[in-house]
Scaffold this active site. Structure first.
Site, PDB file in Angstrom:
ATOM      1  N   ASN A 187       0.805  -1.140   0.121  1.00 16.26           N
ATOM      2  CA  ASN A 187      -0.051   0.072  -0.052  1.00 16.26           C
ATOM      3  C   ASN A 187       0.816   1.254  -0.038  1.00 16.26           C
ATOM      4  O   ASN A 187       0.188   2.168   0.267  1.00 16.26           O
ATOM      5  CB  ASN A 187      -0.891  -0.086   1.137  1.00 16.26           C
ATOM      6  CG  ASN A 187      -1.780  -1.265   1.220  1.00 16.26           C
ATOM      7  OD1 ASN A 187      -1.588  -2.218   2.278  1.00 16.26           O
ATOM      8  ND2 ASN A 187      -2.573  -1.560   0.295  1.00 16.26           N
ATOM      9  N   ILE A 211       0.922   6.866   0.168  1.00 15.27           N
ATOM     10  CA  ILE A 211       0.198   6.179   0.982  1.00 15.27           C
ATOM     11  C   ILE A 211      -1.086   5.408   0.588  1.00 15.27           C
ATOM     12  O   ILE A 211      -1.788   6.730   0.653  1.00 15.27           O
ATOM     13  CB  ILE A 211       0.260   6.212   2.495  1.00 15.27           C
ATOM     14  CG1 ILE A 211       1.743   6.404   3.100  1.00 15.27           C
ATOM     15  CG2 ILE A 211      -0.384   5.130   3.329  1.00 15.27           C
ATOM     16  CD1 ILE A 211       1.840   6.728   4.333  1.00 15.27           C
ATOM     17  N   CYS A 212      -1.588   4.484   0.463  1.00 12.08           N
ATOM     18  CA  CYS A 212      -2.882   4.208  -0.094  1.00 12.08           C
ATOM     19  C   CYS A 212      -3.564   3.441   1.171  1.00 12.08           C
ATOM     20  O   CYS A 212      -3.476   2.399   1.429  1.00 12.08           O
ATOM     21  CB  CYS A 212      -2.940   3.081  -1.130  1.00 12.08           C
ATOM     22  SG  CYS A 212      -4.701   2.929  -1.781  1.00 12.08           S
ATOM     23  N   VAL A 213      -4.585   4.140   1.987  1.00  8.39           N
ATOM     24  CA  VAL A 213      -5.314   3.671   2.792  1.00  8.39           C
ATOM     25  C   VAL A 213      -6.775   4.239   2.858  1.00  8.39           C
ATOM     26  O   VAL A 213      -6.687   5.484   2.722  1.00  8.39           O
ATOM     27  CB  VAL A 213      -4.808   3.707   4.358  1.00  8.39           C
ATOM     28  CG1 VAL A 213      -4.244   5.001   4.701  1.00  8.39           C
ATOM     29  CG2 VAL A 213      -5.067   2.848   5.331  1.00  8.39           C
TER      30      VAL A 213
END
EC number: 2.3.2.23
Length: 211
Positions: A87, A94-96
């Site tokens: 992620n 950041i991918c969240v």
């Protein structure tokens, strides 16, 4: 770097300043805030790699950038330390979900930081920015863990942080770090068994000498 301080209303600046000050004096477990007195919209932190993960023993610098629409819009998160993680993109983005569709204006910086730390424990291959890391996590965990540990050893060596945060959703008190049958769990269990066996053998020799 351009500051967004002048673009934020005074009450939002006060809110951010108060929360950053609180986080600095009372940080979550394994997280240390690095205040930027010249630009409070540039929030930098050190996150300690959680035990039982390929990131254990590492110290990861990351930052949150609060845009002019904050808190209506989520901050953007970036790892400044190189990390092999599904992620996190090659440029550190950041991918969240909490930084995207799950964001709510009332969520604070502490919640975001704890969610990112939790991502080190529970990666989400379904929303991978690093496709190779996501594929390895699903198909070959041992190779994924080996690559992640190597990157940690090379780029993320630092000093351990102390202190526990009862609000941390990923703390050992609330959530197991790894499943009991995972490759990492088996490795650590095997190491512990070897050490216990060696200790028992040594104790037995000492007892025999005294006879």
């Amino acid at each position: 770097m351009n500051s967004n301080v002048e673009n934020l209303p005074p009450h939002i600046i006060r809110r951010v300043y108060k929360e950053v000050s609180t986080l600095t004096s009372d940080p979550p477990e394994g997280i240390k805030i690095i205040p930027n007195e010249e630009d409070i919209t540039d929030v930098q932190v050190n996150i300690e790699g959680p035990e039982g993960t390929p990131y254990a023993g590492g110290m990861f610098r990351m930052k949150l950038i609060l845009g002019k629409d904050f808190p209506a819009a989520p901050p953007k998160g970036y790892f400044l330390t190189k990390i092999f993680h599904p992620n996190v993109s090659n440029n550190g983005e950041i991918c969240v979900n909490v930084l995207k569709k799950d964001w709510k204006a009332e969520l604070g910086i502490r919640h975001v930081l704890l969610t990112i730390k939790c991502l080190l424990i529970h990666p989400n291959p379904e929303s991978a920015l690093n496709e190779e890391a996501g594929r390895l996590l699903l198909e070959n965990y041992e190779e994924y863990a080996s690559r992640a540990r190597l990157m940690t050893d090379i780029h993320a060596q630092g000093t351990s942080l102390r202190g526990k945060d009862p609000t941390d959703p990923c703390s050992s008190a609330s959530t197991p770090v790894v499943s009991g049958d995972g490759p990492m769990a088996k490795k650590h269990a095997g190491d512990r068994d070897k050490k216990l066996a060696a200790k028992k053998k040594t104790d037995k020799k000492r007892a025999l000498r005294r006879l």
